[in-house]
Design a protein around this motif. Structure first.
Motif, PDB file in Angstrom:
ATOM      1  N   LYS A 127       0.832  -1.205   0.000  1.00 21.00           N
ATOM      2  CA  LYS A 127       0.000   0.000   0.000  1.00 21.00           C
ATOM      3  C   LYS A 127       0.864   1.252   0.000  1.00 21.00           C
ATOM      4  N   ALA A 128       1.897   1.238   0.834  1.00 19.76           N
ATOM      5  CA  ALA A 128       2.767   2.413   0.928  1.00 19.76           C
ATOM      6  C   ALA A 128       3.481   2.661  -0.397  1.00 19.76           C
ATOM      7  N   MET A 129       3.917   1.591  -1.067  1.00 19.23           N
ATOM      8  CA  MET A 129       4.613   1.758  -2.338  1.00 19.23           C
ATOM      9  C   MET A 129       3.665   2.205  -3.432  1.00 19.23           C
ATOM     10  N   ALA A 130       2.442   1.699  -3.418  1.00 21.09           N
ATOM     11  CA  ALA A 130       1.459   2.141  -4.402  1.00 21.09           C
ATOM     12  C   ALA A 130       1.117   3.608  -4.194  1.00 21.09           C
ATOM     13  N   ASP A 131       0.961   4.023  -2.942  1.00 16.91           N
ATOM     14  CA  ASP A 131       0.673   5.425  -2.639  1.00 16.91           C
ATOM     15  C   ASP A 131       1.793   6.343  -3.121  1.00 16.91           C
ATOM     16  N   GLY A 157      -2.471   2.742 -12.837  1.00 12.21           N
ATOM     17  CA  GLY A 157      -1.660   2.696 -11.631  1.00 12.21           C
ATOM     18  C   GLY A 157      -1.821   1.392 -10.886  1.00 12.21           C
ATOM     19  N   SER A 158      -1.147   1.312  -9.743  1.00 11.91           N
ATOM     20  CA  SER A 158      -1.219   0.133  -8.882  1.00 11.91           C
ATOM     21  C   SER A 158      -2.211   0.407  -7.761  1.00 11.91           C
ATOM     22  N   HIS A 159      -3.169  -0.494  -7.584  1.00 11.39           N
ATOM     23  CA  HIS A 159      -4.241  -0.290  -6.612  1.00 11.39           C
ATOM     24  C   HIS A 159      -4.279  -1.467  -5.626  1.00 11.39           C
ATOM     25  N   PRO A 160      -3.826  -1.268  -4.392  1.00 10.66           N
ATOM     26  CA  PRO A 160      -3.858  -2.347  -3.403  1.00 10.66           C
ATOM     27  C   PRO A 160      -5.197  -2.428  -2.681  1.00 10.66           C
ATOM     28  N   GLU A 161      -5.533  -3.645  -2.223  1.00 15.47           N
ATOM     29  CA  GLU A 161      -6.727  -3.862  -1.411  1.00 15.47           C
ATOM     30  C   GLU A 161      -7.978  -3.279  -2.059  1.00 15.47           C
ATOM     31  N   VAL A 162      -8.251  -3.714  -3.266  1.00 15.25           N
ATOM     32  CA  VAL A 162      -9.405  -3.232  -4.022  1.00 15.25           C
ATOM     33  C   VAL A 162     -10.624  -4.086  -3.694  1.00 15.25           C
ATOM     34  N   GLU A 163     -11.687  -3.431  -3.248  1.00 11.11           N
ATOM     35  CA  GLU A 163     -12.938  -4.145  -2.979  1.00 11.11           C
ATOM     36  C   GLU A 163     -13.786  -4.141  -4.237  1.00 11.11           C
ATOM     37  N   LEU A 164     -14.115  -5.339  -4.702  1.00 13.48           N
ATOM     38  CA  LEU A 164     -14.975  -5.508  -5.866  1.00 13.48           C
ATOM     39  C   LEU A 164     -16.326  -6.029  -5.400  1.00 13.48           C
ATOM     40  N   VAL A 165     -17.402  -5.449  -5.930  1.00 16.52           N
ATOM     41  CA  VAL A 165     -18.747  -5.783  -5.472  1.00 16.52           C
ATOM     42  C   VAL A 165     -19.681  -5.980  -6.659  1.00 16.52           C
ATOM     43  N   ALA A 166     -20.424  -7.074  -6.627  1.00 15.83           N
ATOM     44  CA  ALA A 166     -21.533  -7.301  -7.554  1.00 15.83           C
ATOM     45  C   ALA A 166     -22.809  -7.183  -6.724  1.00 15.83           C
ATOM     46  N   GLU A 167     -23.409  -6.014  -6.730  1.00 20.24           N
ATOM     47  CA  GLU A 167     -24.533  -5.726  -5.836  1.00 20.24           C
ATOM     48  C   GLU A 167     -25.715  -6.656  -6.057  1.00 20.24           C
ATOM     49  N   ARG A 168     -26.114  -6.825  -7.304  1.00 16.21           N
ATOM     50  CA  ARG A 168     -27.308  -7.635  -7.590  1.00 16.21           C
ATOM     51  C   ARG A 168     -27.105  -9.087  -7.163  1.00 16.21           C
ATOM     52  N   SER A 175       3.068   2.467 -13.051  1.00 18.10           N
ATOM     53  CA  SER A 175       3.120   3.894 -12.739  1.00 18.10           C
ATOM     54  C   SER A 175       1.724   4.495 -12.753  1.00 18.10           C
ATOM     55  N   GLY A 176       1.509   5.379 -11.822  1.00 16.92           N
ATOM     56  CA  GLY A 176       0.232   6.068 -11.727  1.00 16.92           C
ATOM     57  C   GLY A 176       0.407   7.303 -10.878  1.00 16.92           C
ATOM     58  N   PRO A 177      -0.674   8.016 -10.607  1.00 15.57           N
ATOM     59  CA  PRO A 177      -0.563   9.227  -9.798  1.00 15.57           C
ATOM     60  C   PRO A 177      -0.138   8.919  -8.373  1.00 15.57           C
ATOM     61  N   ARG A 178       0.683   9.785  -7.825  1.00 15.46           N
ATOM     62  CA  ARG A 178       1.098   9.642  -6.433  1.00 15.46           C
ATOM     63  C   ARG A 178      -0.032  10.105  -5.538  1.00 15.46           C
ATOM     64  N   HIS A 179      -0.315   9.338  -4.480  1.00 16.50           N
ATOM     65  CA  HIS A 179      -1.401   9.682  -3.553  1.00 16.50           C
ATOM     66  C   HIS A 179      -0.824  10.401  -2.348  1.00 16.50           C
ATOM     67  N   SER A 180      -1.360  11.559  -2.049  1.00 12.11           N
ATOM     68  CA  SER A 180      -0.927  12.294  -0.865  1.00 12.11           C
ATOM     69  C   SER A 180      -1.771  11.835   0.313  1.00 12.11           C
ATOM     70  N   THR A 181      -1.185  10.987   1.161  1.00 11.16           N
ATOM     71  CA  THR A 181      -1.938  10.404   2.258  1.00 11.16           C
ATOM     72  C   THR A 181      -1.114  10.437   3.521  1.00 11.16           C
TER      73      THR A 181
END
Length: 409
Positions: free
Chosen positions: A80-84, A185-196, A160-166
């Motif tokens: 997460k820190a590296m992706a940010d 970019g790199s996205h860690p811990e992504v929650e995917l949801v199929a609502e229906r 590579s993607g935008p740097r996140h200021s966190t």
């Protein structure tokens, strides 16, 4: 959760279970558990008013499982820190700066270890002695955990993607995932949801480059066929999640990352996606029905019951799967149900079979065990022993042995 479908008598003192209803959403792991043994799923998530309104029945901690949690949690913090920080490679100077800002790999691992031990604080099935031993075992493996985190990270590729200021949260964790359209970019811990469909999943690392999408899931245990099924569900969820993936981008690759190797999983095609959709819809309907019935089915088997945290509450386990004394070798751990007979010595008791005859000599670690003559008990984790001074089979209480009084059978 929906409203409770009712109470369930387990037959064990102070263990009346108030069942909960089907969840609002299912994950791969919870659905597999409910499909494998509906009763186990329900007992693990029931509330127990006689135990202080306990929500969910606690599991007995396993050092290997806790160690895996430490490695996975530490890896999550670092990724997460590296992706940010928009790190392009674990070998880049920017990656070294991220690790320094986190206090080093060892510090991250030690923080995760502390988190795991803290989660055991109120576990009613964990004695102080066993908690201390678990802590000692885990602390002795800090260097091993650090090495494993570094090994996983060395094979991880970032986009590579935008740097996140966190601002990092306590324990080194960074920003929480926000459910919105994901860009390059790199996205860690992504929650995917199929609502229906009432399905969700959490992907360890999802990378988007132009129109290419790659999914990586870190596995700290051994390889399992279920891991491929899980990753293919993630591919299906990515296609079904209109909020995170409104453009309907397809998945290019699925990777199960183990400690020593990365394993590529076939991305399901359109026809396979349709089959997956039907399979999970059927599993969800079946699981919902079992849970809502108020009398979920027990499916005892060696695979299901060996490490089951609630097997002492399951009459089917004791009737069909619990081992016979004749099948237990010296030194083996085993479970036993019987009646406490007369005391044989300061720290030994006779255990009687259903015919009321002595069958096992029970040796305890204290002259004041948590049972009395005449009690029917279920004992988990006895160790089979032998004594040249007696021909009787011996069951010795260990630091991890648990005793539960049976009120009815």
């Amino acid at each position: 959760m929906t409203d409770s479908p009712g109470a369930l008598a387990t037959g064990i003192a102070f263990s009346r279970a108030v069942l909960v209803g089907p969840p609002a959403r299912w994950s791969y792991s919870t659905l597999e558990e409910a499909s494998s043994c509906p009763l186990r799923y329900c007992l693990r998530r029931a509330t127990y008013p006689d135990l202080g309104h306990q929500e969910g029945y606690p599991s007995v901690p396993s050092v290997p499982a806790l160690f895996g949690n430490v490695v996975h949690g530490a890896l999550e913090v670092v990724v997460k820190a590296m992706a940010d920080a928009a790190v392009e490679s674990p070998q880049a100077e920017s990656a070294a700066e991220v690790i320094r800002d986190l206090g080093g790999f060892t510090s991250v691992v030690e923080n995760e270890l502390a988190n795991q031990l803290a989660s055991l604080k109120d576990n009613m099935r964990l004695s102080k002695d066993l908690h201390r031993r678990i802590a000692i075992d885990l602390e002795a493996r800090v260097a091993d955990a650090r090495a494993q985190v570094q090994t996983y990270l060395s094979r991880t590729k970032f986009v590579s993607g935008p740097r996140h200021s966190t601002q990092a949260a306590e324990g080194g964790r960074s920003r929480a995932f926000v459910r919105q359209e994901l860009g390059a970019g790199s996205h860690p811990e992504v929650e995917l949801v199929a609502e229906r469909e009432r399905l969700y999943g959490r992907v360890d690392l999802l990378m988007i480059s132009d129109d290419r999408v790659d999914i990586i899931d870190y596995k700290t245990g051994g390889e399992s066929d279920g891991h491929a099924d899980q990753l293919q569900l993630y591919a299906w969820l990515w296609g079904a999640d209109e909020k995170v993936n409104p453009r309907g981008l397809g998945v290019a690759s699925l990777t199960a990352a183990y400690r020593d190797q990365d394993v590529s999983i076939d991305v399901p095609n359109a026809d396979q996606m349709a089959v997956l959709s039907l399979e999970f819809a059927t599993k969800i309907a079946d699981a919902d029905g079992e849970i809502a019935s108020g009398s979920p089915t027990a499916r005892p088997s060696q695979e299901n019951c060996r490490y089951c945290a609630v097997r002492h509450l399951c009459a089917s386990y004791w009737a069909t799967i619990a081992p016979k004394l004749s099948d237990i070798n010296q030194g083996d751990l085993f479970d036993y149900e019987g009646v406490i007979g007369e005391q044989n010595g300061q720290r030994s008791w006779w255990l009687l079979n259903d015919a009321g005859r002595p069958e096992l000599l029970l040796r305890t670690t204290t002259p004041a065990p948590p049972f009395a003559s005449g009690d029917r008990v279920r004992l988990l984790g006895l160790r089979r022993g032998a004594d040249p001074q007696t021909d009787w089979p011996i069951g010795s209480v260990t630091v991890a042995t648990e005793a539960f009084r049976v009120e009815s059978v």
